[in-house]
Design an enzyme around this catalytic site. Sequence first.
Site, PDB file in Angstrom:
ATOM      1  N   PHE A 120       0.810  -1.231   0.000  1.00 10.74           N
ATOM      2  CA  PHE A 120       0.000   0.000   0.000  1.00 10.74           C
ATOM      3  C   PHE A 120       0.838   1.274   0.000  1.00 10.74           C
ATOM      4  O   PHE A 120       0.616   2.196   0.790  1.00 10.74           O
ATOM      5  CB  PHE A 120      -0.949   0.050   1.214  1.00 10.74           C
ATOM      6  N   ASN A 187      -0.244  -8.035   1.773  1.00 16.33           N
ATOM      7  CA  ASN A 187       1.016  -7.349   2.072  1.00 16.33           C
ATOM      8  C   ASN A 187       0.965  -6.362   3.228  1.00 16.33           C
ATOM      9  O   ASN A 187       1.935  -5.673   3.495  1.00 16.33           O
ATOM     10  CB  ASN A 187       1.519  -6.647   0.805  1.00 16.33           C
ATOM     11  N   THR A 188      -0.187  -6.276   3.886  1.00 14.52           N
ATOM     12  CA  THR A 188      -0.283  -5.471   5.108  1.00 14.52           C
ATOM     13  C   THR A 188      -0.595  -6.449   6.240  1.00 14.52           C
ATOM     14  O   THR A 188      -1.660  -7.065   6.237  1.00 14.52           O
ATOM     15  CB  THR A 188      -1.391  -4.409   4.981  1.00 14.52           C
ATOM     16  N   LYS A 221     -13.719  -6.378  -1.111  1.00 18.18           N
ATOM     17  CA  LYS A 221     -12.780  -7.159  -1.944  1.00 18.18           C
ATOM     18  C   LYS A 221     -12.173  -8.279  -1.115  1.00 18.18           C
ATOM     19  O   LYS A 221     -11.569  -8.038  -0.076  1.00 18.18           O
ATOM     20  CB  LYS A 221     -11.683  -6.243  -2.491  1.00 18.18           C
TER      21      LYS A 221
HETATM   22  C1  FMN Z   1       1.425  -4.735  -8.562  1.00 20.60           C
HETATM   23  C2  FMN Z   1       0.035  -4.940  -8.019  1.00 20.60           C
HETATM   24  C3  FMN Z   1      -0.474  -4.052  -7.075  1.00 20.60           C
HETATM   25  C4  FMN Z   1      -1.760  -4.232  -6.560  1.00 20.60           C
HETATM   26  N1  FMN Z   1      -2.249  -3.353  -5.648  1.00 20.60           N
HETATM   27  C5  FMN Z   1      -3.514  -3.511  -5.183  1.00 20.60           C
HETATM   28  C6  FMN Z   1      -4.073  -2.581  -4.270  1.00 20.60           C
HETATM   29  O1  FMN Z   1      -3.446  -1.600  -3.891  1.00 20.60           O
HETATM   30  N2  FMN Z   1      -5.330  -2.806  -3.813  1.00 20.60           N
HETATM   31  C7  FMN Z   1      -6.077  -3.881  -4.223  1.00 20.60           C
HETATM   32  O2  FMN Z   1      -7.223  -4.026  -3.793  1.00 20.60           O
HETATM   33  N3  FMN Z   1      -5.575  -4.769  -5.110  1.00 20.60           N
HETATM   34  C8  FMN Z   1      -4.332  -4.614  -5.588  1.00 20.60           C
HETATM   35  N4  FMN Z   1      -3.836  -5.510  -6.489  1.00 20.60           N
HETATM   36  C9  FMN Z   1      -4.663  -6.655  -6.900  1.00 20.60           C
HETATM   37  C10 FMN Z   1      -5.356  -6.406  -8.235  1.00 20.60           C
HETATM   38  O3  FMN Z   1      -6.266  -5.338  -8.131  1.00 20.60           O
HETATM   39  C11 FMN Z   1      -6.126  -7.672  -8.687  1.00 20.60           C
HETATM   40  O4  FMN Z   1      -7.218  -7.871  -7.824  1.00 20.60           O
HETATM   41  C12 FMN Z   1      -5.272  -8.921  -8.695  1.00 20.60           C
HETATM   42  O5  FMN Z   1      -3.980  -8.642  -9.175  1.00 20.60           O
HETATM   43  C13 FMN Z   1      -5.883 -10.037  -9.533  1.00 20.60           C
HETATM   44  O6  FMN Z   1      -6.128  -9.636 -10.859  1.00 20.60           O
HETATM   45  P1  FMN Z   1      -5.071  -9.889 -12.074  1.00 20.60           P
HETATM   46  O7  FMN Z   1      -4.726 -11.353 -12.058  1.00 20.60           O
HETATM   47  O8  FMN Z   1      -5.805  -9.437 -13.279  1.00 20.60           O
HETATM   48  O9  FMN Z   1      -3.890  -9.047 -11.780  1.00 20.60           O
HETATM   49  C14 FMN Z   1      -2.542  -5.344  -6.999  1.00 20.60           C
HETATM   50  C15 FMN Z   1      -2.016  -6.221  -7.967  1.00 20.60           C
HETATM   51  C16 FMN Z   1      -0.746  -6.033  -8.479  1.00 20.60           C
HETATM   52  C17 FMN Z   1      -0.230  -7.001  -9.508  1.00 20.60           C
END
Ligand code: FMN
Length: 336
Positions: A120, A187-188, A221
């Site tokens: 975050f 990660n938190t 979420k």
């Molecule tokens: C680099 C990175 C940073 C992310 N940061 C957040 C975040 O700050 N908050 C959150 O709810 N999800 C975060 N996610 C999760 C994504 O929103 C998503 O739910 C998750 O990666 C699964 O989707 P994908 O397979 O299409 O990436 C992050 C994902 C990645 C790869």
Amino acid sequence: MKNSYERFVRPLLFSLDPETAHHLTIRLLGRASYFDVALHALRRFQPTSKKISLFGLTFPNPIGLAAGLDKNGVALPAWAALGFGFIEIGTVTAKAQLGNPKPRIFRLPEQQALINRLGFNNDGADAIAQRLRGLRESGRWPAVPVGINIGKSRVTSLEKATDDYLYSFRMLRDFAAYITLNISSPNTPGLRELQEPERLSELLHAIGDEAGTAPKPLVVKISPDVSDAELTALLAVCEENGVSGVIATNTTLDHSSIAPQLDQAGGLSGAPLREKSTALVREISARSTIPVIASGGIFDAESARKKFQAGAQLIQLYTGLVYRGPQLLREIMDSL
Ligand SMILES: Cc1cc2nc3c(=O)[nH]c(=O)nc-3n(C[C@H](O)[C@H](O)[C@H](O)COP(=O)(O)O)c2cc1C
């Protein structure tokens, strides 16, 4: 066949370390957001529209930008120009924070995956509210729904988590079409414990009490790593509290598909998350009437279609966008 992003842009971005590539992209899109010619150029990627109404909002198409890509909400006009049907910014925390030590984003190209342990990193609720106010006053606020994803500051104890969420909620709700409570980032430390029924119930009550006369849709979420029993309890609490939607899912801590020499601590996203995440969408849709927003491993028309078949109303992209670029939106929409 590779699209033009995969042929020309991705090799360039992938020659940089992942976080540098990310910052460069966000910076360029942030700049583009203030130039009409640039926005006009980005509109070339726009997919066909297919309106959807959900929890009182109208989405021009069901494809959203997942949280984490534009944590600080710096490029809203650019995301809208690219054709996203909705944009989720954040995760925003009450206090600005730097996140974990670098490196903290890792590409696994063979697996079409990413691992991140960002923690975050964001400008904090005050600065982001100010930025959003500026954007609104500039007349460049996008026409698509903007969701704001909020989470707990690292320095705040789990016992005080509700106050922390409340602070961000109060600062940001006026700018949000909907608010997402992120209780599932790995990660938190401790954050995922907010998925426990008593803690989630307390959080939802507190936010519900704040909502006032014009309540904003509240979305929760969740993690792909919840057990069956945890999911049942979680859905019951969401239903009792009138939650508008569930995002399934965040990244996973299940790294069983990753060879030890490639592995890193953090949340795994992309193709290895796909099936697990879709299974959860299916479970939620079977057990509950709460609308589901699917996130996890959407890389092409087929993986998007599977999310809708599993019961999703909307989908969100992150890792797929990193690997496939903005043409992915049209590819998906053309197949629906
Ligand atoms: C680099 C990175 C940073 C992310 N940061 C957040 C975040 O700050 N908050 C959150 O709810 N999800 C975060 N996610 C999760 C994504 O929103 C998503 O739910 C998750 O990666 C699964 O989707 P994908 O397979 O299409 O990436 C992050 C994902 C990645 C790869």
